[in-house]
Design a protein around this motif. Sequence first.
Motif, PDB file in Angstrom:
ATOM      1  N   ARG A 113      41.752  39.840  53.061  1.00  0.00           N
ATOM      2  CA  ARG A 113      41.162  40.316  51.808  1.00  0.00           C
ATOM      3  C   ARG A 113      40.951  41.813  51.876  1.00  0.00           C
ATOM      4  N   ASN A 114      41.151  42.460  50.762  1.00  0.00           N
ATOM      5  CA  ASN A 114      41.071  43.908  50.714  1.00  0.00           C
ATOM      6  C   ASN A 114      40.162  44.371  49.578  1.00  0.00           C
ATOM      7  N   ASP A 115      39.270  43.446  49.055  1.00  0.00           N
ATOM      8  CA  ASP A 115      38.503  43.807  47.875  1.00  0.00           C
ATOM      9  C   ASP A 115      37.393  44.802  48.143  1.00  0.00           C
ATOM     10  N   SER A 116      37.085  45.089  49.395  1.00  0.00           N
ATOM     11  CA  SER A 116      36.070  46.102  49.671  1.00  0.00           C
ATOM     12  C   SER A 116      36.668  47.494  49.577  1.00  0.00           C
ATOM     13  N   THR A 117      37.964  47.568  49.334  1.00  0.00           N
ATOM     14  CA  THR A 117      38.607  48.875  49.249  1.00  0.00           C
ATOM     15  C   THR A 117      39.316  49.035  47.906  1.00  0.00           C
ATOM     16  N   PHE A 118      40.603  48.869  47.884  1.00  0.00           N
ATOM     17  CA  PHE A 118      41.361  49.117  46.666  1.00  0.00           C
ATOM     18  C   PHE A 118      40.860  48.275  45.496  1.00  0.00           C
ATOM     19  N   GLY A 119      40.693  46.987  45.690  1.00  0.00           N
ATOM     20  CA  GLY A 119      40.273  46.100  44.603  1.00  0.00           C
ATOM     21  C   GLY A 119      38.940  46.501  44.007  1.00  0.00           C
ATOM     22  N   ARG A 120      38.010  46.864  44.864  1.00  0.00           N
ATOM     23  CA  ARG A 120      36.688  47.291  44.401  1.00  0.00           C
ATOM     24  C   ARG A 120      36.799  48.582  43.591  1.00  0.00           C
ATOM     25  N   ARG A 121      37.591  49.533  44.098  1.00  0.00           N
ATOM     26  CA  ARG A 121      37.763  50.798  43.374  1.00  0.00           C
ATOM     27  C   ARG A 121      38.451  50.580  42.028  1.00  0.00           C
ATOM     28  N   LEU A 122      39.436  49.694  41.997  1.00  0.00           N
ATOM     29  CA  LEU A 122      40.126  49.392  40.745  1.00  0.00           C
ATOM     30  C   LEU A 122      39.150  48.779  39.742  1.00  0.00           C
ATOM     31  N   ARG A 123      38.365  47.806  40.184  1.00  0.00           N
ATOM     32  CA  ARG A 123      37.397  47.163  39.299  1.00  0.00           C
ATOM     33  C   ARG A 123      36.379  48.186  38.780  1.00  0.00           C
ATOM     34  N   GLU A 124      35.872  49.042  39.661  1.00  0.00           N
ATOM     35  CA  GLU A 124      34.907  50.060  39.246  1.00  0.00           C
ATOM     36  C   GLU A 124      35.518  51.038  38.247  1.00  0.00           C
ATOM     37  N   ALA A 125      36.752  51.458  38.495  1.00  0.00           N
ATOM     38  CA  ALA A 125      37.421  52.388  37.575  1.00  0.00           C
ATOM     39  C   ALA A 125      37.632  51.729  36.215  1.00  0.00           C
ATOM     40  N   ARG A 126      37.997  50.462  36.223  1.00  0.00           N
ATOM     41  CA  ARG A 126      38.197  49.740  34.959  1.00  0.00           C
ATOM     42  C   ARG A 126      36.885  49.629  34.198  1.00  0.00           C
ATOM     43  N   ARG A 127      35.826  49.279  34.898  1.00  0.00           N
ATOM     44  CA  ARG A 127      34.514  49.146  34.244  1.00  0.00           C
ATOM     45  C   ARG A 127      34.007  50.494  33.747  1.00  0.00           C
ATOM     46  N   GLU A 128      34.202  51.551  34.536  1.00  0.00           N
ATOM     47  CA  GLU A 128      33.773  52.884  34.104  1.00  0.00           C
ATOM     48  C   GLU A 128      34.544  53.336  32.863  1.00  0.00           C
ATOM     49  N   ALA A 129      35.777  52.870  32.731  1.00  0.00           N
ATOM     50  CA  ALA A 129      36.580  53.191  31.546  1.00  0.00           C
ATOM     51  C   ALA A 129      36.184  52.310  30.363  1.00  0.00           C
ATOM     52  N   GLY A 130      35.286  51.340  30.623  1.00  0.00           N
ATOM     53  CA  GLY A 130      34.832  50.456  29.555  1.00  0.00           C
ATOM     54  C   GLY A 130      35.873  49.453  29.116  1.00  0.00           C
ATOM     55  N   LEU A 131      36.738  49.064  30.052  1.00  0.00           N
ATOM     56  CA  LEU A 131      37.840  48.161  29.724  1.00  0.00           C
ATOM     57  C   LEU A 131      37.660  46.786  30.353  1.00  0.00           C
ATOM     58  N   SER A 132      38.068  45.770  29.626  1.00  0.00           N
ATOM     59  CA  SER A 132      38.198  44.436  30.206  1.00  0.00           C
ATOM     60  C   SER A 132      39.563  44.366  30.888  1.00  0.00           C
ATOM     61  N   GLN A 133      39.799  43.311  31.641  1.00  0.00           N
ATOM     62  CA  GLN A 133      41.130  43.151  32.240  1.00  0.00           C
ATOM     63  C   GLN A 133      42.190  42.997  31.150  1.00  0.00           C
ATOM     64  N   SER A 134      41.842  42.337  30.066  1.00  0.00           N
ATOM     65  CA  SER A 134      42.795  42.165  28.962  1.00  0.00           C
ATOM     66  C   SER A 134      43.163  43.512  28.337  1.00  0.00           C
ATOM     67  N   GLU A 135      42.161  44.381  28.184  1.00  0.00           N
ATOM     68  CA  GLU A 135      42.420  45.708  27.614  1.00  0.00           C
ATOM     69  C   GLU A 135      43.255  46.562  28.572  1.00  0.00           C
ATOM     70  N   LEU A 136      42.973  46.446  29.867  1.00  0.00           N
ATOM     71  CA  LEU A 136      43.778  47.180  30.850  1.00  0.00           C
ATOM     72  C   LEU A 136      45.208  46.648  30.864  1.00  0.00           C
ATOM     73  N   GLU A 137      45.373  45.355  30.665  1.00  0.00           N
ATOM     74  CA  GLU A 137      46.710  44.777  30.569  1.00  0.00           C
ATOM     75  C   GLU A 137      47.488  45.428  29.427  1.00  0.00           C
ATOM     76  N   LEU A 138      46.842  45.591  28.286  1.00  0.00           N
ATOM     77  CA  LEU A 138      47.500  46.202  27.136  1.00  0.00           C
ATOM     78  C   LEU A 138      47.867  47.663  27.402  1.00  0.00           C
ATOM     79  N   ARG A 139      46.975  48.402  28.053  1.00  0.00           N
ATOM     80  CA  ARG A 139      47.223  49.824  28.334  1.00  0.00           C
ATOM     81  C   ARG A 139      48.278  50.042  29.404  1.00  0.00           C
ATOM     82  N   SER A 140      48.272  49.180  30.420  1.00  0.00           N
ATOM     83  CA  SER A 140      49.135  49.410  31.588  1.00  0.00           C
ATOM     84  C   SER A 140      50.427  48.609  31.570  1.00  0.00           C
TER      85      SER A 140
END
Length: 140
Positions: A2-29
């Motif tokens: 598992r790698n969620d204490s590193t990349f996954g955690r940073r990705l989740r934090e960046a997504r939340r700071e951008a105010g995006l749900s995973q569905s919204e990030l799916e649309l953008r990316s």
Amino acid sequence: MRNDSTFGRRLREARREAGLSQSELELRSGIPKARLSRYENGHVLPSIGTLGKLARALGVSEAALLGDQRAILEEFFDVLLARGVVLHSAEQARKLAGAVADMYDAMGLPVAETDGESDVATASIVDVTVQSEAPDLAPI
């Protein structure tokens, strides 16, 4: 592994700071929500191309998602702490960051284009609390 204490955690934090749900990030990316979930949960890591898509969609650098800036800041503060420097306010952190930038410039070292990333670094410096038994940093 598992790698969620590193990349996954940073990705989740960046997504939340951008105010995006995973569905919204799916649309953008253009990256499927199921894969985004696997990244955030640390099950897999993205390819270099996918990392770039994520960074652009979130408005952050690839280095920030990989943790490079954080590692540099932690090393910086470890050196300060070892020398007894304690920052008690955001204003002290900003002044110190400005002084370091001025010294960097005076030494003639190359400066990279940041596209606003210096604001990210300053914000990270301000968010870090450094404590020590050593004497305080004299006002700058």
